[in-house]
Design a protein around this motif. Structure first.
Motif, mmCIF file in Angstrom:
data_model
loop_
_atom_site.group_PDB
_atom_site.id
_atom_site.type_symbol
_atom_site.label_atom_id
_atom_site.label_comp_id
_atom_site.label_asym_id
_atom_site.label_seq_id
_atom_site.Cartn_x
_atom_site.Cartn_y
_atom_site.Cartn_z
ATOM 1 N N ARG A 51 46.503 31.216 31.472
ATOM 2 C CA ARG A 51 46.054 31.420 30.084
ATOM 3 C C ARG A 51 44.699 30.750 29.854
ATOM 4 N NH1 ARG A 51 49.273 34.706 26.449
ATOM 5 N NH2 ARG A 51 51.477 34.349 26.851
ATOM 6 N N LEU A 52 44.525 29.558 30.405
ATOM 7 C CA LEU A 52 43.272 28.832 30.220
ATOM 8 C C LEU A 52 42.118 29.556 30.907
ATOM 9 C CD1 LEU A 52 41.698 26.364 29.252
ATOM 10 C CD2 LEU A 52 42.472 25.140 31.293
ATOM 11 N N ALA A 53 42.345 30.061 32.123
ATOM 12 C CA ALA A 53 41.299 30.786 32.836
ATOM 13 C C ALA A 53 40.914 32.059 32.088
ATOM 14 C CB ALA A 53 41.757 31.113 34.253
ATOM 15 N N GLU A 54 41.905 32.757 31.540
ATOM 16 C CA GLU A 54 41.619 33.961 30.756
ATOM 17 C C GLU A 54 40.799 33.610 29.512
ATOM 18 O OE1 GLU A 54 45.187 36.042 29.836
ATOM 19 O OE2 GLU A 54 45.588 36.621 31.917
ATOM 20 N N ALA A 55 41.149 32.487 28.870
ATOM 21 C CA ALA A 55 40.409 32.064 27.676
ATOM 22 C C ALA A 55 38.969 31.721 28.031
ATOM 23 C CB ALA A 55 41.102 30.866 27.037
ATOM 24 N N ALA B 292 35.438 33.773 26.905
ATOM 25 C CA ALA B 292 34.305 33.116 26.238
ATOM 26 C C ALA B 292 33.022 33.225 27.050
ATOM 27 C CB ALA B 292 34.632 31.648 25.995
ATOM 28 N N GLY B 293 33.094 33.969 28.182
ATOM 29 C CA GLY B 293 31.911 34.158 29.014
ATOM 30 C C GLY B 293 31.638 33.019 29.974
ATOM 31 N N HIS B 294 32.680 32.227 30.290
ATOM 32 C CA HIS B 294 32.523 31.086 31.178
ATOM 33 C C HIS B 294 33.468 31.207 32.372
ATOM 34 C CE1 HIS B 294 30.749 29.554 27.496
ATOM 35 N NE2 HIS B 294 30.284 28.501 28.144
ATOM 36 N N ARG B 295 33.103 30.564 33.450
ATOM 37 C CA ARG B 295 34.034 30.372 34.556
ATOM 38 C C ARG B 295 34.813 29.084 34.305
ATOM 39 N NH1 ARG B 295 33.742 33.677 38.343
ATOM 40 N NH2 ARG B 295 34.986 32.384 39.763
ATOM 41 N N LEU B 296 35.986 28.989 34.887
ATOM 42 C CA LEU B 296 36.779 27.763 34.819
ATOM 43 C C LEU B 296 36.809 27.150 36.205
ATOM 44 C CD1 LEU B 296 38.706 25.852 33.263
ATOM 45 C CD2 LEU B 296 40.594 27.270 34.092
ATOM 46 N N CYS B 297 36.408 25.893 36.299
ATOM 47 C CA CYS B 297 36.425 25.167 37.573
ATOM 48 C C CYS B 297 37.495 24.079 37.484
ATOM 49 C CB CYS B 297 35.059 24.555 37.846
ATOM 50 S SG CYS B 297 34.971 23.586 39.372
ATOM 51 N N ALA C 114 37.870 34.528 36.961
ATOM 52 C CA ALA C 114 37.166 33.480 36.209
ATOM 53 C C ALA C 114 37.424 32.082 36.739
ATOM 54 C CB ALA C 114 37.574 33.537 34.733
ATOM 55 N N LEU C 115 38.201 31.948 37.843
ATOM 56 C CA LEU C 115 38.663 30.631 38.282
ATOM 57 C C LEU C 115 38.075 30.210 39.627
ATOM 58 C CD1 LEU C 115 40.624 28.198 37.905
ATOM 59 C CD2 LEU C 115 42.352 29.561 39.101
ATOM 60 N N ASP C 116 37.590 28.968 39.679
ATOM 61 C CA ASP C 116 37.212 28.299 40.927
ATOM 62 C C ASP C 116 38.061 27.030 41.029
ATOM 63 O OD1 ASP C 116 34.984 30.078 41.558
ATOM 64 O OD2 ASP C 116 33.950 29.089 39.891
#
Length: 423
Positions: free
Chosen positions: A15-19, A23-28, A51-53
């Motif tokens: 859910r956090l990675a999708e959020a 928002a136009g960001h990657r999640l690391c 969206a996830l690294d």
């Protein structure tokens, strides 16, 4: 652009990675053990995966985490959704000039004894806390008998002894008589603590948690979660359901109370999971966690509110007012959920579970969320470390959802091979 997360709760990473992606960001994700997220990683949607690294790093080494974060290109925010890493997360955000909470306020919230005493001084709790030194090198450390006498004199019985920075119900002793008190103090003297041992009164009543979101001192009550605890002397969490249907006047009083508690404790922005006992004289705080609730609370919020509440976590990390603060909050718009934690009945090596193949026969569309993998040693049965998985079910109300979850979970049994049966 990138948002980093210093570890995360066991569930909710997808859910956090999708959020973040929305928002136009990657999640690391910085993690010291990616196996913690095995279930989430195995069920990521294509959007979340894209969206996830993940960076493997010793997350207890603040210098190593700082080096990783410094190397992340175009880093815009740092998500910190756990208790264990809340203080280093606040320090790192401040060091890197990222939006984040005041580290001093985070340190206060991680000290349950300080929060209790502060609320007592401000008229929001009937009792203060009493620190009980247990370190043999501490000049203030008293004998077990002297410590017991101080607790009896200052706090009285029944009381609760616990770690001021504890998590997962570890190092918690409810005591109702002097024999239990002496036994608890003797056990505590042999154990390491994340914080320090303290005593407070035992407040009688059902336990709930207020799930809230704040922005610059304004707080919204998103709903109330019920919490079922094990019989004493264990204090492990057994089951929960969301959202509890309180009458409007009582819900309004809880909204007012939790807002005053959070402001007093210095939490003015972001999610909070506020555990409390609803006594015959009103709510009494158990503890404040400056995060979204653990286990499947985040999932329960998403379903009940009909939105991805992790978008508010991303907004907060970026230093902007969460849209969820402005949108109508109706926790009855989506399905209610109940979930049950599944524990083994003995210590040993987990080899699997029976009954998972029958869950689909139960009402409420039960789902299985494993928290352990076969091969793991189960050593602790008295707190959440012994949990092997969670069964979640849906219904129109929290009461019905909990009934369904309890029914379905009753068919699931962890298979554990005791040490004397191995080999």
């Amino acid at each position: 652009m990138t948002i980093a997360a210093l570890e995360a709760l066991t569930f909710g990473l997808g859910r956090l990675a999708e959020a973040a992606g929305g928002a136009g960001h990657r999640l690391c994700l910085l993690t010291g053990d990616r196996a913690v997220y095995r279930h989430e990683l195995a069920h990521l949607t294509p959007e979340a995966l894209a969206a996830l690294d993940i960076v493997d790093v010793d997350t207890f080494d603040e210098s190593a985490c700082s080096a990783v974060l410094t190397s992340v290109p175009d880093l815009r925010g740092l998500v910190n959704s756990t208790d264990t890493w809340s203080v280093p997360g606040a320090d790192l955000a401040a060091e890197l000039g990222l939006p984040g909470p005041d580290p001093a306020a985070v340190r206060l919230l991680r000290d349950k004894s300080r929060v209790r005493t502060l609320l007592h001084e401000r008229g929001l709790s009937r009792a203060r806390a009493l620190t009980v030194p247990t370190d043999p090198a501490d000049p203030a450390r008293a004998s077990t008998a002297a410590a017991a006498a101080a607790i009896l004199r200052e706090i009285g019985l029944p009381a609760v002894l616990k770690d001021s920075a504890g998590t997962s119900s570890r190092n918690v002793w409810p005591v109702r008589d002097e024999q239990q008190l002496h036994t608890a103090l003797a056990e505590a003297a042999q154990l390491p603590f994340a914080g320090r041992l303290f005593a407070e009164p035992f407040f009688s009543g059902p336990v709930y948690s207020a799930e809230t979101l704040s922005w610059e001192g304004e707080t919204r009550l998103l709903g109330v979660l019920s919490r079922q605890l094990s019989p004493e002397p264990s204090v492990r969490e057994e089951a929960a359901a969301f959202p509890v249907a309180f009458p409007d006047p009582e819900l309004g009083l809880l909204q007012d109370w939790v807002g005053r508690v959070l402001v007093t404790a210095g939490h003015d922005t972001g999610f909070a999971h506020v555990e409390f006992v609803l006594t015959s004289e009103g709510p009494e705080l158990v503890e404040i966690n400056r995060r979204i609730g653990g286990a499947l609370v985040g999932e329960a919020l998403c379903r009940a509110l009909g939105t991805n509440v992790y978008e508010a976590m991303v907004d907060t990390a970026l230093g902007r007012r969460p849209a969820l603060m402005n949108s109508p909050v109706d926790s009855s718009s989506g399905p209610a959920t109940g979930f049950v934690l599944v524990y083994p009945d003995r210590r040993g090596t987990l080899t699997g579970w029976t009954g998972l193949d029958t869950l689909s026969a139960f009402p409420g569309s039960p789902e299985w969320y494993p928290t352990a993998a076969p091969g793991r040693r189960v050593e602790h049965l008295g707190d959440q470390r012994g949990c092997t998985g969670i069964v979640l079910a849906e219904a129109a109300t929290a009461e019905l959802a909990l009934h369904r979850a309890l029914s379905a979970a009753g068919s699931v049994r962890p298979v554990v091979v005791a040490a004397n049966d191995e080999g």
